[in-house]
Enzyme design. Sequence first.
Site, PDB file in Angstrom:
ATOM      1  N   ASP A 153       0.843  -1.199   0.000  1.00 34.19           N
ATOM      2  CA  ASP A 153       0.000   0.000   0.000  1.00 34.19           C
ATOM      3  C   ASP A 153       0.873   1.242   0.000  1.00 34.19           C
ATOM      4  OD1 ASP A 153       0.348   1.023   2.838  1.00 34.19           O
ATOM      5  OD2 ASP A 153      -0.365  -1.008   3.244  1.00 34.19           O
ATOM      6  N   ALA A 154       0.268   2.383  -0.308  1.00 37.25           N
ATOM      7  CA  ALA A 154       1.032   3.616  -0.494  1.00 37.25           C
ATOM      8  C   ALA A 154       1.826   4.001   0.750  1.00 37.25           C
ATOM      9  CB  ALA A 154       0.092   4.753  -0.899  1.00 37.25           C
TER      10      ALA A 154
END
Length: 253
Positions: A118-119
């Site tokens: 995820d970011a």
Amino acid sequence: MPRDDSRTAEPRTAGGERLQKVLAAAGVGSRRACEDLIFRRRVTVDGRVAQLGDKVDPASAVIHVDGERLVTDTRLVYLAMNKPRGVVSTMADEKGRTALADFLGRVEERVYHVGRLDADSEGLLLLTNDGTLAHRLTHPSYGVPKTYLCEVAGPVKRNVGRILKAGVELEDGPARVDEFRVVDTLGRTAQVELTLHEGRKHIVRRLLDEVGHPVSRLVRTSIGPIRLGDLRAGRTRRLTNAEIAALFKAVGD
């Protein structure tokens, strides 16, 4: 007694390139050294012991040297990347956010990421255009382990590892880790390392949150036999022949 076809069959010479030339081009050694490997029956092609004089198609032949897979298709690319925090795990982002392709300026081939981070997470990503290997690395039936180093709220109680190994019930079903250890404790924070072989969305963060230790930083440090090492954030490197062979071995090829 059944006949040993690998000893009696004629060398395969129809089309393709000489096997020793293909092996040498793949970095196994000089042509003379590769001929010696073939002579000593240490090379197989498509599951059959190779012979001097064999010719192969490097784009399609499945070649093993001493039992380890050797990729000879020069069109295939295998990369390790240290994904920085804030970068989305897509090749291009319709919202204009920084994406993986922004770090691949020198890579001419079109590659795809294997799995996701995820970011807000960082660390090791694999990128390749080998669709078969990518599928096996991400499919849960192959059980390829991944290791993460996390900074969490501390201190961490002694029984947390036991709880995580036994399994925690999440909203989408039970999950557990394979390995867990406390790396360091610094006041109200701690560093923990955990290994698991499944890839449900945000699985590491959800597991640690469930046992009372929300994650403030998450770094993936390994995927199967491939380690992040000292690769700097935002950089990529090509995997070595030995690393590629280890990946194939991890998925049973």
